[in-house]
Design an enzyme around this catalytic site. Structure first.
Site, PDB file in Angstrom:
ATOM      1  N   ASP A  13      -0.836  34.388  41.003  1.00 48.24           N
ATOM      2  CA  ASP A  13      -0.031  35.298  40.070  1.00 48.24           C
ATOM      3  C   ASP A  13       0.068  34.862  38.528  1.00 48.24           C
ATOM      4  O   ASP A  13       1.091  35.324  37.911  1.00 48.24           O
ATOM      5  CB  ASP A  13       1.475  35.362  40.515  1.00 48.24           C
ATOM      6  CG  ASP A  13       1.661  35.547  42.215  1.00 48.24           C
ATOM      7  OD1 ASP A  13       0.790  36.347  42.609  1.00 48.24           O
ATOM      8  OD2 ASP A  13       2.436  35.131  42.604  1.00 48.24           O
ATOM      9  N   GLU A  14      -0.837  34.564  37.939  1.00 45.51           N
ATOM     10  CA  GLU A  14      -1.041  34.216  36.510  1.00 45.51           C
ATOM     11  C   GLU A  14      -1.232  35.392  35.629  1.00 45.51           C
ATOM     12  O   GLU A  14      -1.318  35.383  34.679  1.00 45.51           O
ATOM     13  CB  GLU A  14      -2.107  33.073  36.159  1.00 45.51           C
ATOM     14  CG  GLU A  14      -2.031  31.896  37.067  1.00 45.51           C
ATOM     15  CD  GLU A  14      -2.634  31.963  38.387  1.00 45.51           C
ATOM     16  OE1 GLU A  14      -2.933  33.098  38.880  1.00 45.51           O
ATOM     17  OE2 GLU A  14      -2.973  30.907  39.102  1.00 45.51           O
ATOM     18  N   GLY A  40      -2.106  39.933  45.280  1.00 45.73           N
ATOM     19  CA  GLY A  40      -1.341  40.884  44.614  1.00 45.73           C
ATOM     20  C   GLY A  40      -1.511  40.966  43.339  1.00 45.73           C
ATOM     21  O   GLY A  40      -1.059  40.306  42.393  1.00 45.73           O
ATOM     22  N   THR A 129       1.670  34.211  53.178  1.00 48.53           N
ATOM     23  CA  THR A 129       2.079  35.529  52.926  1.00 48.53           C
ATOM     24  C   THR A 129       1.985  36.493  54.481  1.00 48.53           C
ATOM     25  O   THR A 129       2.166  37.710  54.386  1.00 48.53           O
ATOM     26  CB  THR A 129       0.927  36.377  51.999  1.00 48.53           C
ATOM     27  OG1 THR A 129      -0.234  36.011  52.539  1.00 48.53           O
ATOM     28  CG2 THR A 129       1.101  35.776  50.754  1.00 48.53           C
ATOM     29  N   THR A 300       5.061  39.780  49.095  1.00 48.07           N
ATOM     30  CA  THR A 300       6.197  39.527  50.247  1.00 48.07           C
ATOM     31  C   THR A 300       7.434  39.766  49.453  1.00 48.07           C
ATOM     32  O   THR A 300       8.442  39.756  50.149  1.00 48.07           O
ATOM     33  CB  THR A 300       6.189  38.070  50.587  1.00 48.07           C
ATOM     34  OG1 THR A 300       6.112  37.289  49.244  1.00 48.07           O
ATOM     35  CG2 THR A 300       4.773  37.519  51.438  1.00 48.07           C
ATOM     36  N   ARG A 302       9.159  37.901  47.563  1.00 52.33           N
ATOM     37  CA  ARG A 302       9.994  36.548  47.845  1.00 52.33           C
ATOM     38  C   ARG A 302      10.056  36.137  46.416  1.00 52.33           C
ATOM     39  O   ARG A 302       9.339  36.265  45.534  1.00 52.33           O
ATOM     40  CB  ARG A 302       9.177  35.334  48.404  1.00 52.33           C
ATOM     41  CG  ARG A 302       9.180  35.467  50.013  1.00 52.33           C
ATOM     42  CD  ARG A 302       8.301  34.546  50.549  1.00 52.33           C
ATOM     43  NE  ARG A 302       6.752  34.452  50.315  1.00 52.33           N
ATOM     44  CZ  ARG A 302       5.991  33.805  50.486  1.00 52.33           C
ATOM     45  NH1 ARG A 302       6.341  32.742  50.934  1.00 52.33           N
ATOM     46  NH2 ARG A 302       4.600  33.877  50.325  1.00 52.33           N
ATOM     47  N   LEU A 331       3.696  34.889  27.678  1.00 55.36           N
ATOM     48  CA  LEU A 331       4.110  34.136  26.511  1.00 55.36           C
ATOM     49  C   LEU A 331       5.633  34.714  26.181  1.00 55.36           C
ATOM     50  O   LEU A 331       6.525  33.872  25.812  1.00 55.36           O
ATOM     51  CB  LEU A 331       3.319  34.145  25.135  1.00 55.36           C
ATOM     52  CG  LEU A 331       3.778  33.151  23.963  1.00 55.36           C
ATOM     53  CD1 LEU A 331       3.441  31.731  24.418  1.00 55.36           C
ATOM     54  CD2 LEU A 331       2.971  33.634  22.961  1.00 55.36           C
ATOM     55  N   ASP A 332       5.808  36.122  26.159  1.00 52.02           N
ATOM     56  CA  ASP A 332       6.952  36.741  25.844  1.00 52.02           C
ATOM     57  C   ASP A 332       8.255  36.083  27.048  1.00 52.02           C
ATOM     58  O   ASP A 332       9.423  36.380  26.244  1.00 52.02           O
ATOM     59  CB  ASP A 332       6.851  38.177  25.860  1.00 52.02           C
ATOM     60  CG  ASP A 332       6.310  38.563  27.296  1.00 52.02           C
ATOM     61  OD1 ASP A 332       5.177  38.447  27.772  1.00 52.02           O
ATOM     62  OD2 ASP A 332       7.204  39.175  28.096  1.00 52.02           O
ATOM     63  N   GLY A 417       2.960  40.835  27.291  1.00 52.88           N
ATOM     64  CA  GLY A 417       3.394  42.111  28.048  1.00 52.88           C
ATOM     65  C   GLY A 417       2.567  42.655  29.185  1.00 52.88           C
ATOM     66  O   GLY A 417       1.491  42.229  29.126  1.00 52.88           O
TER      67      GLY A 417
HETATM   68  P1  GDP Z   1      -1.973  38.179  39.634  1.00 52.39           P
HETATM   69  O1  GDP Z   1      -1.759  38.263  41.004  1.00 52.39           O
HETATM   70  O2  GDP Z   1      -2.648  37.067  38.766  1.00 52.39           O
HETATM   71  O3  GDP Z   1      -2.908  39.574  39.194  1.00 52.39           O
HETATM   72  O4  GDP Z   1      -0.438  38.442  39.032  1.00 52.39           O
HETATM   73  P2  GDP Z   1       0.545  39.154  39.486  1.00 52.39           P
HETATM   74  O5  GDP Z   1       0.165  40.653  39.162  1.00 52.39           O
HETATM   75  O6  GDP Z   1       0.861  38.945  40.907  1.00 52.39           O
HETATM   76  O7  GDP Z   1       2.000  38.824  38.744  1.00 52.39           O
HETATM   77  C1  GDP Z   1       1.695  39.032  37.136  1.00 52.39           C
HETATM   78  C2  GDP Z   1       3.068  39.883  37.069  1.00 52.39           C
HETATM   79  O8  GDP Z   1       3.321  39.790  35.454  1.00 52.39           O
HETATM   80  C3  GDP Z   1       2.944  41.425  37.096  1.00 52.39           C
HETATM   81  O9  GDP Z   1       4.049  42.120  37.547  1.00 52.39           O
HETATM   82  C4  GDP Z   1       2.398  41.758  35.714  1.00 52.39           C
HETATM   83  O10 GDP Z   1       2.580  43.339  35.439  1.00 52.39           O
HETATM   84  C5  GDP Z   1       3.184  40.866  34.884  1.00 52.39           C
HETATM   85  N1  GDP Z   1       2.657  40.627  33.453  1.00 52.39           N
HETATM   86  C6  GDP Z   1       1.284  40.411  33.174  1.00 52.39           C
HETATM   87  N2  GDP Z   1       1.254  40.049  31.937  1.00 52.39           N
HETATM   88  C7  GDP Z   1       2.506  39.915  31.401  1.00 52.39           C
HETATM   89  C8  GDP Z   1       2.925  39.505  30.117  1.00 52.39           C
HETATM   90  O11 GDP Z   1       2.034  38.967  29.299  1.00 52.39           O
HETATM   91  N3  GDP Z   1       4.085  39.419  30.054  1.00 52.39           N
HETATM   92  C9  GDP Z   1       5.081  39.926  30.852  1.00 52.39           C
HETATM   93  N4  GDP Z   1       6.319  39.867  30.813  1.00 52.39           N
HETATM   94  N5  GDP Z   1       4.597  40.318  32.336  1.00 52.39           N
HETATM   95  C10 GDP Z   1       3.325  40.289  32.562  1.00 52.39           C
HETATM   96  P1  IMO Z   2      -2.740  36.351  43.768  1.00 50.31           P
HETATM   97  O1  IMO Z   2      -4.085  36.440  44.082  1.00 50.31           O
HETATM   98  C1  IMO Z   2       0.551  33.472  44.889  1.00 50.31           C
HETATM   99  C2  IMO Z   2       0.372  31.331  48.573  1.00 50.31           C
HETATM  100  C3  IMO Z   2       1.372  32.014  49.532  1.00 50.31           C
HETATM  101  C4  IMO Z   2       1.620  30.363  50.381  1.00 50.31           C
HETATM  102  C5  IMO Z   2       0.017  30.036  50.278  1.00 50.31           C
HETATM  103  C6  IMO Z   2      -0.847  30.153  51.875  1.00 50.31           C
HETATM  104  O2  IMO Z   2      -1.720  37.424  43.739  1.00 50.31           O
HETATM  105  O3  IMO Z   2      -2.401  35.468  42.632  1.00 50.31           O
HETATM  106  P2  IMO Z   2      -1.794  32.523  52.758  1.00 50.31           P
HETATM  107  O4  IMO Z   2      -1.086  33.702  53.128  1.00 50.31           O
HETATM  108  O5  IMO Z   2      -2.563  32.521  51.613  1.00 50.31           O
HETATM  109  O6  IMO Z   2      -2.168  31.698  54.007  1.00 50.31           O
HETATM  110  O7  IMO Z   2      -0.449  31.468  52.104  1.00 50.31           O
HETATM  111  O8  IMO Z   2      -0.561  30.518  49.314  1.00 50.31           O
HETATM  112  N1  IMO Z   2      -0.664  32.573  47.990  1.00 50.31           N
HETATM  113  C7  IMO Z   2      -0.468  33.090  46.780  1.00 50.31           C
HETATM  114  N2  IMO Z   2       0.596  32.809  45.936  1.00 50.31           N
HETATM  115  N3  IMO Z   2      -0.423  34.323  44.736  1.00 50.31           N
HETATM  116  C8  IMO Z   2      -1.414  34.784  45.497  1.00 50.31           C
HETATM  117  O9  IMO Z   2      -2.369  35.473  45.151  1.00 50.31           O
HETATM  118  C9  IMO Z   2      -1.419  33.986  46.691  1.00 50.31           C
HETATM  119  N4  IMO Z   2      -2.003  34.131  47.886  1.00 50.31           N
HETATM  120  C10 IMO Z   2      -1.534  33.360  48.758  1.00 50.31           C
HETATM  121  O10 IMO Z   2       2.582  32.104  48.904  1.00 50.31           O
HETATM  122  O11 IMO Z   2       2.186  29.498  49.576  1.00 50.31           O
HETATM  123 MG    MG Z   3      -0.255  38.105  42.459  1.00 46.20          MG
END
Ligand code: GDP
Ligand code: IMO
Ligand code: MG
Length: 426
Positions: A13-14, A40, A129, A300, A302, A331-332, A417
């Protein structure tokens, strides 16, 4: 350089989705190589907001071919739903999506097997998940998997499914659960398969030709390095290889092609699910990060655990994956904090013990580590409108420089953002 790889540098989720969407504007191919619909990836672009779990994030560019590589495990229901959502936004993927026939398929019994294990583990559960990732990859490596190619022939599929159901149903019976009916599962899966059949095509030749022609390819990693099945906080990790090396097996690209590896790291740390997280904050600052960062799991829902940026972890993952650069995101989210901390290592045997590294121990060992921090002044103003490095407040510039210094990798992209435009390219 033709191949750009984008991988998560922390626990997922980075904002990999945003970075891949940004870089894909000029890509001829975008490809996923690991994970499944446990991912996701959120993108906010001209077509709207999408939370994609299997489709590579070049989908919005009408010229980009999207490849779901053989290292990905496919949940057909999720994939069909995504293709439909994207179509409703005015984008037809039928000519542009290539799904490898080697992909393993998540079957109805995989989440059921996962639930048995999670329940048995009680407090020690991974907190997955619930997408059946552990069992589907376990079946893959133990020669019990069902691949898309197996669904091309009903006879072969029936025979393989029959064997699996014999074993899995015995397990479900032992745990007092309902068993699965061969004909029902077969019919359902073949119907789902028929909806994507035209897009199931081998991508190896396509990728090799693109590499030779030096066309632009963007590789979209799922999850983050600290969830890697080997190097992550096992057993609080995921089932696939999430480090840069995963692309070799997961897509069939040899190491010599990979020159640009972007590690995506948030300006702080988050984690969903269980397992150690040394910089976790269970106080008001943690709440600020969660609220400002909207830190809720994409799959999820969560709440994500939040804490300070951990340079020890990101330095480790940079070494592990060979980041040529870092995309520092969100960063924001730090805009309102008067003081900001960064973890520079751990004490494992009391405050006076020498600094220890992540790689010295396992998840249990990490649980017993105390982070050592440096503290910096916050900037206490919005960075959301900044589009150039020198438009950032002085303290924010200092924070970015400190991250570069501690991790030992240059920052090439700063995100302020969710929107594609809210980006500073260095
Ligand atoms: P991913 O799984 O690495 O693609 O990341 P996710 O989509 O699960 O989670 C990143 C969340 O941060 C998403 O809701 C994005 O829309 C949001 N997001 C992405 N870049 C930025 C940012 O620079 N600032 C803020 N505030 N939100 C961001
Ligand atoms: P993206 O690509 C954050 C975590 C789950 C759990 C562990 C094992 O969006 O960054 P799994 O369902 O893979 O067997 O769960 O890994 N996890 C993630 N956490 N972002 C994800 O994907 C994840 N995919 C799995 O929360 O701790
Ligand atoms: Mg994600």
């Amino acid at each position: 350089m033709s191949v750009t790889m984008v991988v998560g540098a922390q626990w997922g989720d980075e904002a990999k989705g945003k970075i891949v969407d940004l870089l894909s504007q000029e890509a001829e191919i975008t490809a996923r190589f690991n994970g499944g619909d446990n991912a996701g990836h959120t993108v906010v672009n001209d077509y709207g907001t999408f939370k994609l779990r299997l489709t590579p994030n070049g989908f919005a560019n009408p010229h980009t071919i999207c490849v779901i590589g053989p290292g990905v495990v496919v949940n057909l229901v999720t994939l069909i739903g995504e293709i439909k959502t994207i179509k409703e936004a005015g984008i037809d993927l039928s000519e542009r999506l290539w799904i490898s026939p080697r992909c393993h398929v998540v079957m109805p019994y995989h989440p059921m097997v996962e639930a048995i294990y999670e329940l048995a583990k009680g407090d020690a559960q991974t907190g997955t998940t619930k997408r059946g990732m552990g069992p589907v990859y376990a079946d893959k490596v133990s020669y019990n998997g069902m691949r898309l190619v197996d669904m091309q022939d009903e006879g072969i599929f029936r025979e393989k499914l029959g064997i699996q159901l014999k074993v899995k149903n015995a397990l479900f019976q032992a745990f007092g659960m309902e068993t699965l009916d061969l004909d029902e599962v077969l019919e359902k899966k073949l119907f789902e398969y028929s909806q994507v059949r035209a897009m199931v095509r081998e991508s190896f030749g396509l990728i090799q030709n693109a590499l030779k022609a030096n066309t632009s390819i963007v590789l979209e990693g799922a999850q983050g390095a600290l969830l890697d099945n080997t190097w992550g906080t096992y057993p609080f990790c995921t089932a696939s290889t999430t480090i840069s090396g995963g692309v070799m097996a997961g897509l069939g690209i040899a190491p010599m092609w990979i020159k640009r590896v972007i590690g995506v790291a948030k300006a702080y740390t988050t984690r969903v699910g269980r397992g150690p997280m040394p910089t976790e904050l269970e106080d008001a600052t943690g709440e600020v990060l969660q609220k400002e960062g909207q830190e809720y799991g994409t799959v999820t829902g969560r709440p994500r655990r939040c804490g300070w940026f951990d340079a020890e972890l990101v330095k480790f993952t940079s070494q592990l994956s060979g980041y040529s650069e870092i995309a520092l995101t969100k960063l924001d989210v730090l805009d309102t904090l008067p003081k900001i901390k960064i973890c520079v290592g751990y004490h494992h045997a009391g405050k006076d013990s020498p600094l220890a590294h992540y790689w010295e121990g396992d998840a249990h060992w990490l649980e017993g580590c105390e982070p050592e921090y440096i503290e910096m002044d916050g900037w206490m103003q919005s960075t959301k409108a900044a589009r150039k490095f020198d438009e950032l407040p002085r303290q924010a510039q200092g924070f970015v420089k400190k991250v570069e210094e501690l991790v030992g990798t240059p920052v090439s992209i700063i995100s302020v953002g969710p929107e594609r435009s809210a980006t500073i390219l260095l």
